[in-house]
Design a protein around this motif. Structure first.
Motif, PDB file in Angstrom:
ATOM      1  N   ILE A 166       0.845  -1.206   0.000  1.00 36.00           N
ATOM      2  CA  ILE A 166       0.000   0.000   0.000  1.00 36.00           C
ATOM      3  C   ILE A 166       0.875   1.250   0.000  1.00 36.00           C
ATOM      4  O   ILE A 166       0.629   2.207  -0.755  1.00 36.00           O
ATOM      5  N   ILE A 167       1.929   1.222   0.831  1.00 39.48           N
ATOM      6  CA  ILE A 167       2.833   2.384   0.902  1.00 39.48           C
ATOM      7  C   ILE A 167       3.503   2.621  -0.449  1.00 39.48           C
ATOM      8  O   ILE A 167       3.594   3.756  -0.932  1.00 39.48           O
ATOM      9  N   HIS A 168       3.975   1.533  -1.090  1.00 41.50           N
ATOM     10  CA  HIS A 168       4.606   1.662  -2.409  1.00 41.50           C
ATOM     11  C   HIS A 168       3.629   2.239  -3.440  1.00 41.50           C
ATOM     12  O   HIS A 168       4.007   3.089  -4.264  1.00 41.50           O
ATOM     13  N   ALA A 169       2.394   1.776  -3.375  1.00 45.06           N
ATOM     14  CA  ALA A 169       1.375   2.264  -4.323  1.00 45.06           C
ATOM     15  C   ALA A 169       1.140   3.767  -4.145  1.00 45.06           C
ATOM     16  O   ALA A 169       1.020   4.515  -5.124  1.00 45.06           O
ATOM     17  N   GLU A 170       1.111   4.208  -2.885  1.00 43.53           N
ATOM     18  CA  GLU A 170       0.899   5.630  -2.618  1.00 43.53           C
ATOM     19  C   GLU A 170       2.102   6.463  -3.043  1.00 43.53           C
ATOM     20  O   GLU A 170       1.959   7.578  -3.548  1.00 43.53           O
ATOM     21  N   ILE A 171       3.305   5.910  -2.848  1.00 41.64           N
ATOM     22  CA  ILE A 171       4.514   6.610  -3.303  1.00 41.64           C
ATOM     23  C   ILE A 171       4.522   6.723  -4.827  1.00 41.64           C
ATOM     24  O   ILE A 171       4.882   7.762  -5.392  1.00 41.64           O
ATOM     25  N   ASP A 172       4.117   5.654  -5.493  1.00 36.86           N
ATOM     26  CA  ASP A 172       4.031   5.697  -6.965  1.00 36.86           C
ATOM     27  C   ASP A 172       3.063   6.779  -7.411  1.00 36.86           C
ATOM     28  O   ASP A 172       3.298   7.469  -8.411  1.00 36.86           O
ATOM     29  N   ARG A 173       1.972   6.901  -6.644  1.00 34.31           N
ATOM     30  CA  ARG A 173       0.985   7.941  -6.991  1.00 34.31           C
ATOM     31  C   ARG A 173       1.577   9.339  -6.791  1.00 34.31           C
ATOM     32  O   ARG A 173       1.371  10.237  -7.614  1.00 34.31           O
ATOM     33  N   ILE A 174       2.335   9.524  -5.729  1.00 37.72           N
ATOM     34  CA  ILE A 174       2.994  10.824  -5.508  1.00 37.72           C
ATOM     35  C   ILE A 174       3.948  11.131  -6.664  1.00 37.72           C
ATOM     36  O   ILE A 174       4.003  12.258  -7.172  1.00 37.72           O
TER      37      ILE A 174
END
Length: 346
Positions: A166-174
């Motif tokens: 989930i954290i990686h997905a949010e970082i990718d979104r940033i």
């Protein structure tokens, strides 16, 4: 002498006496929606003034009659067809046929206001671009460090792998948002080449987005001309625009719906229309959706539509958005390239 000044004025001009039009030029006839220049003569100017502007307009004529200095003032007028328009007016006392008259200079404010709006939008874009570049660079550096340490930590915590995903997905979104910010600040170099496969490009994009459409119960219908002329374009940039428009339509219909893509040749242009039957954009938001950072989506950046419009305009094309309760329509028009034209990079 006065007649010659009126006839050769680049602006609409009328000569009035006691509110009656005694002479005018063709520009004035065109502005008020009549074909014949003489059709306005002997008519009462007050009959063409909106009720909300009537008293101020009468005061304007009275002031000039009394010798007061009269500057340009704005009023609302009616054309002979019934529609209204805003114009700025200046009244100047003159002698016409040895009697006092009023030289009325009328300028439609539509073009001026459109230019002012365009300049304001340009200033907003420049400010947004500078702000975007600063934000992107400031965030990207610490984000790189966070991502690196996250990967190191992840190796020692296999039991919490879903959280790390989930954290990686949010970082990718940033990072995606940062990329869009940098595109706004410094658009990518566009590599133009002549291409005659707009239909195939749209079909590729439709295939790419089809899975997301099916998951959201959205049907995509295409009506495309079998033969499309060549256009001069950056293929990847156009693909970005088409993907963005389709994603917007899908996200606008959470309960499912239909998207129609129409491709046709109109005179010297290729016209691509994206039509959806979603709930539409409310009137009070319609003029704002193309502004930088304005979005109605929970996870939107407010940059997609603006960047898409910018790309189309860089292709010497036109981008038109309209919406009502029956759905939203975006029409992209691109000029046809004829044999002998040379591709350029900008």
């Amino acid at each position: 002498m006065i007649k010659s000044l009126v006839d050769h004025s680049p602006d609409p001009v009328m000569l009035l006496r006691d509110g009656m039009i005694i002479y005018n030029n063709q520009h004035a006839a065109d502005l008020f929606g009549v074909l014949n220049k003489n059709a306005l003569i002997s008519s009462n100017i007050f009959m063409s003034v909106s009720p909300t502007s009537l008293l101020p307009f009468q005061q304007l004529l009275l002031n000039q009659k009394q010798g007061s200095t009269v500057n340009f003032e704005e009023f609302i007028f009616y054309r002979h067809g019934g529609d209204c328009f805003e114009a700025e007016v200046k009244a100047i006392p003159v002698l016409f046929q040895e009697e006092k008259a009023v030289y009325l200079l009328i300028r439609d404010t539509k073009e001026r206001k459109k230019t002012e709006e365009l300049l304001l939008q340009t200033e907003k874009l420049m400010a947004a671009g500078q702000l975007a570049a600063g934000i992107a660079h400031e965030i990207r550096n610490p984000l790189t460090a966070i991502k690196g340490f996250l990967q190191l930590t992840e190796d020692h915590h296999n039991d919490t792998k879903p959280y790390f995903e989930i954290i990686h997905a949010e970082i990718d979104r940033i990072e995606l948002i940062l990329s869009e910010l940098l595109t706004l600040a410094k658009p990518k170099e566009m590599k133009f080449k002549v291409m005659n496969k707009v239909k195939e490009l749209l079909e590729d994009v439709t295939t790419l987005i089809e899975t997301q459409a099916i998951l959201n119960n959205v049907e995509i219908v295409t009506n495309m001309s079998s033969c499309t002329p060549s256009i001069e374009c950056d293929e990847n940039q156009l693909k970005q625009v088409f993907i963005n428009l389709l994603k917007n339509s899908i996200e606008a219909m959470p309960d499912g719906g239909k998207i129609i893509i129409d491709l046709e040749v109109i005179q010297n242009s290729i016209q691509i229309a994206f039509l959806d039957n979603g709930p539409g954009i409310p009137d009070h938001l319609l003029n704002r959706v193309q502004e930088p950072f304005f979005t109605t989506k929970e996870k939107g950046t407010g940059l997609g539509l603006m960047i898409s419009k910018q790309i189309i305009e860089n292709h010497s094309g036109r981008f038109h958005l309209s919406s009502d309760a029956k759905g939203t329509s975006i029409i992209v028009t691109l000029p046809i390239t004829y044999p002998g034209s040379e591709a350029v990079n900008i």
